[in-house]
Write an enzyme that holds these catalytic residues in place. Sequence first.
Site, short mmCIF file in Angstrom:
data_model
loop_
_atom_site.label_atom_id
_atom_site.label_comp_id
_atom_site.label_asym_id
_atom_site.label_seq_id
_atom_site.Cartn_x
_atom_site.Cartn_y
_atom_site.Cartn_z
N ASP A 473 0.66 6.22 2.72
CA ASP A 473 -0.89 6.80 1.73
C ASP A 473 -1.28 8.38 2.47
OD1 ASP A 473 -0.78 4.83 4.16
OD2 ASP A 473 -2.63 4.25 2.81
N ARG A 477 -5.62 7.46 9.89
CA ARG A 477 -6.63 6.10 9.79
C ARG A 477 -5.65 4.82 10.40
NH1 ARG A 477 -8.60 5.50 4.04
NH2 ARG A 477 -7.00 5.25 3.14
N ASP A 478 -6.08 3.90 10.19
CA ASP A 478 -5.58 2.44 10.73
C ASP A 478 -4.89 1.88 9.88
OD1 ASP A 478 -7.70 1.50 9.82
OD2 ASP A 478 -7.99 0.04 10.15
N GLU A 479 -4.52 2.85 8.78
CA GLU A 479 -2.84 2.39 7.83
C GLU A 479 -1.88 2.77 7.32
OE1 GLU A 479 -4.40 1.42 3.53
OE2 GLU A 479 -5.40 2.26 4.69
N ASP A 486 0.69 5.07 -3.92
CA ASP A 486 0.62 6.50 -4.01
C ASP A 486 2.47 6.74 -4.69
OD1 ASP A 486 -1.01 4.20 -3.23
OD2 ASP A 486 -1.95 5.99 -1.97
N TRP A 538 1.46 -0.62 -8.75
CA TRP A 538 1.84 -0.54 -7.72
C TRP A 538 3.88 -0.87 -7.86
CZ3 TRP A 538 -2.81 0.73 -7.81
CH2 TRP A 538 -3.57 1.60 -7.10
N GLU A 741 -8.21 11.90 -0.17
CA GLU A 741 -7.99 10.61 -0.91
C GLU A 741 -9.50 10.17 -2.10
OE1 GLU A 741 -8.63 7.64 1.48
OE2 GLU A 741 -8.06 5.84 0.06
#
Length: 894
Positions: A473, A477-479, A486, A538, A741
């Site tokens: 995605d 960041r922490d992702e 997506d 999703w 985003e």
Amino acid sequence: MDQVNGIRRGLSFSAILLTFLGWALGSALGADGPLPPQNLRCEYLSNPLGIDVRQPRFAWGLDHTARGQRQTAYQILVATQPGLLDQDKGDQWDSGKVVSEDSTQVVYSGKPLASGAAYYWKVRSWDKDGNASPYSRAVQFEMGLLSADEWKGQWIGGANQLRTEFQLAEAVARARVYICGLGYYELRINGSKVGSNVLDPGWTTYDKRVLYTTYDVTPLLQRGANAVGVMLGEGWYKARALLLQMNIELVNGKRLSVTSSPAWKGKDGPITSDSVWDGEIYDASRETPGWDRPGFNDAGWVGAQVVKSPGGVLSAQMMPPIRVVDKITPVGLTNPQPGIYVYDLGQNFSGWAQLRVKGPRGAAVKLRFSELLYDDGMINRENIRGAKARDTYILRGDGGLEVYEPRFTYHGFRYVEVTGFPGTPSLDSLRGRVVRSDVESVGSFAASKPLLNQIQRLIRWGQSTNLHSIPTDCDQRDERMGWLGDAHVTAEEAMLNFDMAAFYTNFVRDIRDVQGADGSLTDTVPHRYGSRPADPAWGTAYPLLCWYMYEQYGDRRILEEHYEGLKKYVEFLRTKAPDNVLRYSYYGDWVAIEPTPGELVSDAYYYYDVQLLAKMAGILGKAADAQTYAQLATQIKDAFNREFYDAKRGVYATGTQTANTLPLFLGLVPPEAKEAVGGKLFNDIVYQHDSHVTTGFIGVKYLLPLLSRSGLSDLAYDLATQTTFPSWGYMIANGATTLWELWHKRTGPSMNSHNHPMMGSVGAWFYQALAGINVEPEGVGYRRIRIAPQIVRDLTWVSATVETVRGTVSSSWTHSPGMITLEVVIPVNSDAKIVIPKEEQMSEVAVYEGERVVWEKGKYVPGMDGITGASQGTDGSITIEVGSGRYAFKLTGQ
Ligand code: BGC
């Protein structure tokens, strides 16, 4: 990266040039006819090493000196020795002359393929007149380890550096390493890094499937003493484990294996901490030079520990690996506070920085990464949440230049803050390294409107730098998760820009790996964030990615392999929709400006999924299922309209753009309501929002295509070229170098990644609507093509090319008052309908191809090479039917 793509594009242009030279030469020599097949692929890869598909599929591209050409037959030879092919012998498989027009997805059907064996193959084809082409060049593919018991090694760990030595009595004829090093590994043999993969292997659900990579290490081994060293990082696995099998064949025919075992030695090396999100700490003073060479004194090293296996099956990594694909030179360097230096790389991307530094032993240089700056020039990292995103390099201090780049982390960034630098850094002290899955660029799009080219550039950067073995995605960041929503909205755009076939083949397996016994899926794949069951908008990535693979690449096997999984998924959804309305939803039209009820979004996808399953069942010859699911789709449609359609107002639910777009796009709207709903949508866009989008990332995927499909390409173009909030142009006007985003400009601690590819779904509309390159449903994999460019507003030209599974497809048009030109390229073995639009006021339309007229006075003028017919549509456009070749049309009118 653009540089690399530039080179690649250059390469493919030179390939095209060569083809033309070939044509010219061929004709000059009177050697007309089919040219040798080229661009041979096996399982979508060229010369793959270590595949574990027992009946791999072949594909080749065709060239011909004449137009209107297609393949009528082919012959494939597969041999165990390249020399046999020189004599046109296939000891493993000689398909004989197979009457078939298939030049892709051709399934191997020779003798069983042996584990670890290399095979060589070539192909020739017959054209429509029965002329045989010369054979192609020979290429190869090699099998991986096909059964679990061939892995003799043990999973070991204990330290982040592991090594072993071994003796070879003779020179090496052939050697392969099969390796899975979790989370990440770097394999070194006799002092050198093996291969160019980084951040390997790809991230999977480790207790279901782990990927191993095959390397040809023949040239790295030597007679006598040899050493293998492996560095391990935590990666996504968050632990370290190595399984290695080296199979060696000596020149005297003797075979032996070196495998990971507790006899290996381990010692923690210079990397004292590493994390995907937080970065790496590398203490060069802890380096032990020579540890990856034979003869190293490893007295202080301890025996490796046997560790738990990750549990999943070992599966060959059959997709482009992650690599360093480009280097970026900083465009700026500032010194906003004493001792703090900030580099601007001019582009947001995924990867890391290479540091070049001289200084005293023990000096620690810290690099921190950000997408944003504060006004005072300091880096702004509020939006990367918990990710520490920093690398620290501690100098060896031997007086020389030290060059460092991390191994086991990556960052999403444009700016790098450097502190602790001994002395004053210069622009030359740092370079950006672009790191991502090395998928090939296959598409290019350009138009007369610079803004569209800028958006295209952002899309490509954002899309490609979010390919890290899975579609992520975001990258900062922490992702950095495989969020399925997506993934599916960007898939068509990705497939038109990059060769995604092998990548998605793997990712679709990743999706199957998370499927529960009840058929449910998860929001992210592998599952780390989000819920089970997935939000239906999703989870739909499972059917949709399979479907796009079928459309774009003609991949029927993916439908076969996943049919049961897809059916289970649909049956799961069905249990949640007893009255035929699927209501559960978590995110709906995520990041929308005007929110749409999540139930409507979920239910629309429920219909979409069921309808696709019915189609797939039909394609696979499962007539009963096709009927069952087509019926279910009708029931869902009725229920959807009962639930969400407000006949009084002529809108769905709240009447947002997304609420009306989804049912219109999916064909859910009853015929008598279409005009009302379409009109409301038009009014909402034009009058309520001054031609701006208000959707989230779900709605925007379908909005522009829907408008184009409804004859409103001008309006779609208005949306695409806005520069005020909310729009793509607004992001660019505010300095974006990758898509955001959010439509909003945010820079604080809230959720606002500045490299999120999901809004880039509009890229598919560039190719499919503006350039008009489309696959016809009855001719998937570009067997039948429809070129139907939308000539809009002030655009004076568009030019796009896609290297499809069948070869180059391109469409380039120009528009000047009273004249439209359109050049197209259709690959051999495909045919196309080319729809040339006219200006509204034009009458007396004539169409020429080159100098000759093909349409005049309302009639088709036959006789032109490659052209098989022409007709006029109700809108006045002229549709010309062609076979393969290169055509230059001109439409004029009064
Ligand atoms: C991700 C998205 C994702 C969403 C789900 C976010 O944190 O970055 O792009 O689809 O969560 O709601």
